[in-house]
Design an enzyme around this catalytic site. Structure first.
Site, PDB file in Angstrom:
ATOM      1  CE  LYS A 294      -2.865  -2.371   3.133  1.00 59.59           C
ATOM      2  NZ  LYS A 294      -3.349  -2.541   4.697  1.00 59.59           N
ATOM      3  N   GLY A 295       2.016   1.147   0.370  1.00 65.77           N
ATOM      4  CA  GLY A 295       3.033   2.333   0.531  1.00 65.77           C
ATOM      5  C   GLY A 295       2.919   3.251  -0.698  1.00 65.77           C
TER       6      GLY A 295
ATOM      7  CG  ASP B 264      15.527  -0.142   4.580  1.00 66.59           C
ATOM      8  OD1 ASP B 264      16.062   0.747   4.806  1.00 66.59           O
ATOM      9  OD2 ASP B 264      15.091  -1.036   5.151  1.00 66.59           O
TER      10      ASP B 264
ATOM     11  CB  VAL C  45      10.498   8.310   6.813  1.00 70.56           C
ATOM     12  CG1 VAL C  45      11.912   9.072   7.137  1.00 70.56           C
ATOM     13  CG2 VAL C  45      10.634   7.466   5.677  1.00 70.56           C
TER      14      VAL C  45
ATOM     15  NE  ARG D 175      -0.686   2.167   4.934  1.00 73.54           N
ATOM     16  CZ  ARG D 175       0.246   1.137   4.528  1.00 73.54           C
ATOM     17  NH1 ARG D 175       1.113   1.749   3.789  1.00 73.54           N
ATOM     18  NH2 ARG D 175       0.445   0.054   4.939  1.00 73.54           N
TER      19      ARG D 175
HETATM   20  P1  5GP Z   1      13.326  -3.502   1.325  1.00 71.35           P
HETATM   21  O1  5GP Z   1      12.975  -4.874   0.831  1.00 71.35           O
HETATM   22  O2  5GP Z   1      14.181  -2.550   0.204  1.00 71.35           O
HETATM   23  O3  5GP Z   1      14.224  -3.495   2.538  1.00 71.35           O
HETATM   24  O4  5GP Z   1      12.261  -2.792   2.166  1.00 71.35           O
HETATM   25  C1  5GP Z   1      11.451  -2.157   1.210  1.00 71.35           C
HETATM   26  C2  5GP Z   1      10.048  -1.992   2.171  1.00 71.35           C
HETATM   27  O5  5GP Z   1      10.213  -1.690   3.385  1.00 71.35           O
HETATM   28  C3  5GP Z   1       9.189  -0.718   1.479  1.00 71.35           C
HETATM   29  O6  5GP Z   1       8.371  -0.918   0.563  1.00 71.35           O
HETATM   30  C4  5GP Z   1       8.743  -0.276   2.804  1.00 71.35           C
HETATM   31  O7  5GP Z   1       7.074  -0.864   2.809  1.00 71.35           O
HETATM   32  C5  5GP Z   1       9.479  -0.734   3.959  1.00 71.35           C
HETATM   33  N1  5GP Z   1      10.401   0.416   4.593  1.00 71.35           N
HETATM   34  C6  5GP Z   1      11.766   0.498   4.352  1.00 71.35           C
HETATM   35  N2  5GP Z   1      12.156   1.437   4.991  1.00 71.35           N
HETATM   36  C7  5GP Z   1      11.046   2.119   5.609  1.00 71.35           C
HETATM   37  C8  5GP Z   1      10.712   3.549   6.376  1.00 71.35           C
HETATM   38  O8  5GP Z   1      11.816   4.288   6.734  1.00 71.35           O
HETATM   39  N3  5GP Z   1       9.431   3.699   6.511  1.00 71.35           N
HETATM   40  C9  5GP Z   1       8.562   2.889   6.182  1.00 71.35           C
HETATM   41  N4  5GP Z   1       7.178   3.382   6.549  1.00 71.35           N
HETATM   42  N5  5GP Z   1       8.792   1.672   5.897  1.00 71.35           N
HETATM   43  C10 5GP Z   1       9.914   1.509   5.290  1.00 71.35           C
END
Ligand code: 5GP
Length: 187
Positions: A49-50, A109, A159, A171
């Site tokens: 949903k992000g 991330d 964040v 959100r």
């Molecule tokens: P990754 O697979 O790259 O580690 O993570 C991606 C997902 O982690 C993003 O789509 C998001 O949902 C979540 N995420 C990573 N960092 C943050 C952050 O600082 N805030 C929030 N709300 N979600 C994050």
């Protein structure tokens, strides 16, 4: 444009990007994508949903015949760090074979989610595949991943706002801010 005087803002340590800054950055990104995809009909894929809020604003800044679709993939659950495991919970409703696909995400991330999705979509015979993420946290990367389009690189902080949540909340904040660690410290 001042931040709204909402109670939800009391849970933020600081505001990173205001509504006005986001609007300007999204408009510039829309123009860039419009230029890069001249003569094409890209399929834009929103990762729910992000990315929902960013996606709705971005597609309205793109002067091209775009199609849209949605995917749901598992990521953080209710915590603030990634498990490394990725699962597709809702898949695309169409074939992307031979299409120019732009995956739209809220934040990259560790890179786990998108590197997995990239492999999945590549295996479906796309003509091209680019990654568009509102935010990028390059210092946290654990798997190599090129983010083709992004509005802001951010430091290692958790964040929320503009679609990004903590435990499904925040959100609806129009700005993006750093969540106060006291909110998740005891969880
Ligand atoms: P990754 O697979 O790259 O580690 O993570 C991606 C997902 O982690 C993003 O789509 C998001 O949902 C979540 N995420 C990573 N960092 C943050 C952050 O600082 N805030 C929030 N709300 N979600 C994050």
């Amino acid at each position: 444009m001042e931040a709204k005087n909402w109670k939800l803002y009391e849970d933020l340590e600081s505001i990173l990007y205001t509504e006005a800054q986001l609007k300007e950055a999204v408009a510039a990104l829309g123009e860039r994508i419009t230029r890069d995809y001249q003569g094409k009909k890209p399929v834009m894929v929103c990762i729910l949903k992000g990315a929902s809020v960013f996606f709705c604003d971005l597609i309205r800044q793109i002067d091209l015949p775009v199609e849209i679709d949605f995917m749901v993939v598992s990521s953080y659950g209710n915590g603030t760090s990634s498990s490394g495991e990725v699962e597709i919970k809702k898949d695309l409703g169409r074939s992307v074979n031979g299409r120019d696909v732009i995956v739209v995400e809220d934040i990259v991330d560790s890179g786990n989610t998108l590197s997995y999705l990239k492999k999945v979509l590549d295996s479906r015979g796309v003509a091209s595949l680019r990654i568009c993420s509102l935010l990028d946290k390059p210092s946290r990367r654990r798997v190599p991943l090129t983010v083709d389009y992004s509005c802001f690189e951010i430091p290692d902080a958790f964040v929320v706002g503009y679609g990004l949540d903590y435990a499904e909340l925040y959100r609806n904040l129009p700005d993006i801010g750093v969540l106060s660690p006291r909110i998740y410290a005891d969880k």
